[in-house]
Enzyme design. Structure first.
Site, PDB file in Angstrom:
ATOM      1  N   SER A  57       0.839  -1.237   0.192  1.00 59.19           N
ATOM      2  CA  SER A  57      -0.140   0.268   0.087  1.00 59.19           C
ATOM      3  C   SER A  57       0.858   1.243   0.132  1.00 59.19           C
ATOM      4  O   SER A  57       0.429   2.227  -0.315  1.00 59.19           O
ATOM      5  CB  SER A  57      -0.957   0.089   1.863  1.00 59.19           C
ATOM      6  OG  SER A  57      -0.024   0.043   2.551  1.00 59.19           O
ATOM      7  N   ASP A  95       5.095  -7.348   1.687  1.00 57.74           N
ATOM      8  CA  ASP A  95       5.107  -7.875   0.707  1.00 57.74           C
ATOM      9  C   ASP A  95       5.740  -7.740  -0.090  1.00 57.74           C
ATOM     10  O   ASP A  95       6.467  -8.012  -0.545  1.00 57.74           O
ATOM     11  CB  ASP A  95       3.438  -6.844   0.686  1.00 57.74           C
ATOM     12  CG  ASP A  95       2.208  -6.259   1.005  1.00 57.74           C
ATOM     13  OD1 ASP A  95       2.057  -7.717   0.706  1.00 57.74           O
ATOM     14  OD2 ASP A  95       2.133  -5.747   0.803  1.00 57.74           O
ATOM     15  N   GLU A 126      -0.474 -12.695  -2.436  1.00 61.54           N
ATOM     16  CA  GLU A 126      -2.385 -12.499  -3.181  1.00 61.54           C
ATOM     17  C   GLU A 126      -2.092 -13.478  -4.167  1.00 61.54           C
ATOM     18  O   GLU A 126      -1.611 -13.980  -4.464  1.00 61.54           O
ATOM     19  CB  GLU A 126      -2.064 -10.704  -3.541  1.00 61.54           C
ATOM     20  CG  GLU A 126      -2.004  -9.236  -2.928  1.00 61.54           C
ATOM     21  CD  GLU A 126      -2.690  -8.637  -3.215  1.00 61.54           C
ATOM     22  OE1 GLU A 126      -2.645  -8.293  -4.143  1.00 61.54           O
ATOM     23  OE2 GLU A 126      -2.535  -7.685  -2.378  1.00 61.54           O
ATOM     24  N   GLU A 193      -9.816  -9.923   3.261  1.00 59.83           N
ATOM     25  CA  GLU A 193      -9.996  -8.049   2.643  1.00 59.83           C
ATOM     26  C   GLU A 193     -10.840  -8.222   1.889  1.00 59.83           C
ATOM     27  O   GLU A 193     -11.472  -8.607   1.025  1.00 59.83           O
ATOM     28  CB  GLU A 193      -8.431  -7.665   1.805  1.00 59.83           C
ATOM     29  CG  GLU A 193      -8.629  -5.693   1.167  1.00 59.83           C
ATOM     30  CD  GLU A 193      -7.438  -5.096   0.527  1.00 59.83           C
ATOM     31  OE1 GLU A 193      -6.371  -5.828   1.084  1.00 59.83           O
ATOM     32  OE2 GLU A 193      -7.517  -4.145   0.637  1.00 59.83           O
TER      33      GLU A 193
HETATM   34  O1  KIV Z   1       0.211  -3.434   1.352  1.00 54.90           O
HETATM   35  C1  KIV Z   1      -1.074  -3.397   2.295  1.00 54.90           C
HETATM   36  O2  KIV Z   1      -1.746  -1.890   2.816  1.00 54.90           O
HETATM   37  C2  KIV Z   1      -1.555  -4.969   2.868  1.00 54.90           C
HETATM   38  C3  KIV Z   1      -2.877  -4.585   3.556  1.00 54.90           C
HETATM   39  C4  KIV Z   1      -4.010  -3.608   3.192  1.00 54.90           C
HETATM   40  C5  KIV Z   1      -3.955  -5.141   4.272  1.00 54.90           C
HETATM   41  O3  KIV Z   1      -1.955  -5.189   1.745  1.00 54.90           O
END
Ligand code: KIV
Length: 276
Positions: A57, A95, A126, A193
């Site tokens: 994000s 991530d 994901e 989500e």
């Molecule tokens: O990247 C992020 O902030 C996320 C959250 C929305 C869980 O994947």
């Protein structure tokens, strides 16, 4: 040299995957938040957050893109490393950005980079059954995995927008099957989500690993939100599940403490933050 023993002896030892499994077993809500730099990482640590996500994000809230798609491995490694320097107690997840796990080889190389250079304790990717081979390969190499299903923002252009997922009964059934298949393949955490609360509950019951929700209702094992959303920094229209914790708070640290308290006493999410 024996730093891990020293850490275990502290009053607030670092959160591990075992801590999170125990919290699920004992029905103790897990509080999670995103962070992108060392200063905010230290602030959310002091506020009592259990899990920190160096989330992609950052593409939106730090870099100003409309989606997370442009985020690169260099971006994620840089921010995860900065966050890891600010943390003592929380468990750090980083991530895997868009297309960094398209093949098993890429996934292993990039996950290793997030752990070795980025200081992450777990990587998040994901996708559902389409990612089983990648999840199996990472798990076989002892890389802890968080599997993100429901609304998967990296697929926004394929899905056709940021919208609630799993509302139809066959889509809901497929999501439950996905969660179980990901657990069987070696996922250690499932993140949901933007799905109906009832489905969030059903998935939490269907798997043994901790389930973290964002817009997935109150009956999951933990909650996560984007830090800048709860601090009222994000501009524009926000998703329904966001709550502004700066409202009534004396400063940012107080706002994060209030969020943690609300997750722990289950006053967040309230019905107005949930989907049917
Ligand atoms: O990247 C992020 O902030 C996320 C959250 C929305 C869980 O994947």
């Amino acid at each position: 040299m024996y730093k891990h023993l020293e850490k275990r002896a502290r009053e607030t030892p670092p959160v591990t995957l075992s801590t999170l499994r125990k919290m699920k077993a004992e029905d103790v809500p897990i509080s999670c938040i995103t962070a992108y730099d060392a200063s905010f990482a230290a602030l959310v640590d002091l506020a009592g957050v259990d899990v920190v996500l160096a989330g992609d994000s950052l593409g939106m809230v730090i870099q100003g893109h409309d989606t997370t798609v442009p985020v690169t491995m260099d971006d994620m490694t840089y921010h995860s490393r900065a966050v890891s320097r600010g943390l003592w107690r929380p468990f750090l997840i980083a991530d895997m950005p868009f297309m960094s796990y398209a093949t098993r080889g890429q996934a292993m190389e990039n996950a290793a980079r997030l752990m070795q250079e980025g200081g992450a304790k777990m990587v998040k990717l994901e996708g559902g059954v389409n990612q089983l081979n990648v999840v199996r390969a990472l798990a076989a190499n002892d890389i802890p995995i968080c599997a993100h299903i429901g609304l998967t923002p990296q697929s926004v252009h394929k899905i056709g927008g940021f919208r609630v997922q799993g509302r139809e009964s066959d889509a809901a059934r497929r999501m439950i099957d996905d969660a179980q298949a990901l657990e069987d393949a070696g996922a250690d955490i499932v993140l949901l989500e933007c799905i109906p609360s009832e489905l969030g509950h059903a998935i939490t019951e269907a798997v043994n690993v901790p389930v973290i929700g964002i817009g997935a209702g109150p009956e999951v094992d933990g909650q996560i939100l984007v830090l800048y959303d709860i601090l009222d920094i994000t501009m524009g229209r926000l998703p329904r599940f966001v709550k502004n914790y700066m409202d009534g708070a004396s400063n940012c640290a107080d706002a994060v403490s209030r969020y943690v308290k609300a997750v722990k006493d289950r006053s967040y999410p309230a019905p107005e933050h949930c989907f049917d």
